[in-house]
Design a protein around this motif. Structure first.
Motif, PDB file in Angstrom:
ATOM      1  N   ARG A  96       0.930  -1.259   0.069  1.00  0.00           N
ATOM      2  CA  ARG A  96      -0.184  -0.080  -0.035  1.00  0.00           C
ATOM      3  C   ARG A  96       0.943   1.108   0.043  1.00  0.00           C
ATOM      4  N   ALA A  97       1.978   1.186   0.840  1.00  0.00           N
ATOM      5  CA  ALA A  97       2.998   2.461   0.726  1.00  0.00           C
ATOM      6  C   ALA A  97       3.614   2.713  -0.489  1.00  0.00           C
ATOM      7  N   GLN A  99       2.176   1.820  -3.381  1.00  0.00           N
ATOM      8  CA  GLN A  99       0.917   2.045  -4.293  1.00  0.00           C
ATOM      9  C   GLN A  99       0.778   3.737  -4.003  1.00  0.00           C
ATOM     10  N   GLU A 100       0.881   4.155  -2.843  1.00  0.00           N
ATOM     11  CA  GLU A 100       0.788   5.570  -2.451  1.00  0.00           C
ATOM     12  C   GLU A 100       2.019   6.191  -2.903  1.00  0.00           C
ATOM     13  N   LYS A 101       3.144   5.663  -3.057  1.00  0.00           N
ATOM     14  CA  LYS A 101       4.299   6.478  -3.473  1.00  0.00           C
ATOM     15  C   LYS A 101       4.132   6.659  -5.152  1.00  0.00           C
ATOM     16  N   THR A 104       1.454   9.527  -5.822  1.00  0.00           N
ATOM     17  CA  THR A 104       2.096  10.967  -5.728  1.00  0.00           C
ATOM     18  C   THR A 104       3.027  11.289  -6.377  1.00  0.00           C
ATOM     19  N   PRO A 110      -2.919  11.631  -2.458  1.00  0.00           N
ATOM     20  CA  PRO A 110      -2.580  10.644  -1.513  1.00  0.00           C
ATOM     21  C   PRO A 110      -4.043   9.654  -1.446  1.00  0.00           C
ATOM     22  N   LEU A 111      -3.617   8.344  -1.639  1.00  0.00           N
ATOM     23  CA  LEU A 111      -4.913   7.452  -1.244  1.00  0.00           C
ATOM     24  C   LEU A 111      -5.130   7.242   0.151  1.00  0.00           C
ATOM     25  N   PHE A 112      -3.886   7.068   1.000  1.00  0.00           N
ATOM     26  CA  PHE A 112      -4.183   6.691   2.217  1.00  0.00           C
ATOM     27  C   PHE A 112      -3.226   7.289   3.078  1.00  0.00           C
ATOM     28  N   ASP A 113      -3.555   7.729   4.429  1.00  0.00           N
ATOM     29  CA  ASP A 113      -2.857   8.286   5.381  1.00  0.00           C
ATOM     30  C   ASP A 113      -2.344   7.089   6.274  1.00  0.00           C
ATOM     31  N   PRO A 119      -8.581   5.882   5.452  1.00  0.00           N
ATOM     32  CA  PRO A 119      -8.398   6.231   3.925  1.00  0.00           C
ATOM     33  C   PRO A 119      -8.409   8.018   4.323  1.00  0.00           C
ATOM     34  N   THR A 120      -7.406   8.597   3.668  1.00  0.00           N
ATOM     35  CA  THR A 120      -7.675  10.289   3.710  1.00  0.00           C
ATOM     36  C   THR A 120      -9.008  10.730   3.689  1.00  0.00           C
TER      37      THR A 120
END
Length: 127
Positions: A96-97, A99-101, A104, A110-113, A119-120
């Motif tokens: 997931r990290a 994917q987030e990277k 961005t 961003p998809l997730f915090d 989720p954000t």
């Protein structure tokens, strides 16, 4: 819980889960609490239902095997359900990290915090 101590002659690692399992009934029930907490944290981190189900099966098999006197304790040493579940959760969070990277870097929101465990889009905005 699964690898706190090393048995010197054999070289196998055992943990509190295996040691508590030697106490009939009470030990296996006590070992279930930390295992359940790992699954709970996975849920809070947004793990998908199939991953939570797989983790639940690991905990269930560990608990079921642990009910067999002595033989269950020996098999429990090899199963290490808590370590398996933490590895599954780690792979999910790292994926997931990544994917987030990628999102961005592509200029998207961003998809997730990951620090907030949700989720954000559902977090209230700070004023």
């Amino acid at each position: 819980m699964d690898a706190a101590f090393r048995i010197p002659v054999v070289g196998v690692r055992v943990g509190w889960d295996s040691i508590l399992g030697l106490i009939p009934g009470i030990g296996d029930a006590a070992a279930l609490a930390p295992a359940s907490y790992i699954v709970y944290r996975a849920h809070r981190l947004g793990a998908p239902p199939p991953l939570l189900a797989r983790m639940g099966v690991n905990v269930g098999v560990d608990a079921l095997i642990g009910t067999i006197p002595l033989v269950g304790d020996l098999l429990d040493i090899g199963l290490k359900a808590n370590r398996r579940n933490v590895a599954l959760l780690r792979r999910h969070v790292e994926g997931r990290a990544a994917q987030e990277k990628r999102a961005t870097q592509a200029g998207g929101p961003p998809l997730f915090d990951l620090q907030a465990d949700q989720p954000t889009s559902s977090r209230p905005e700070k004023k």
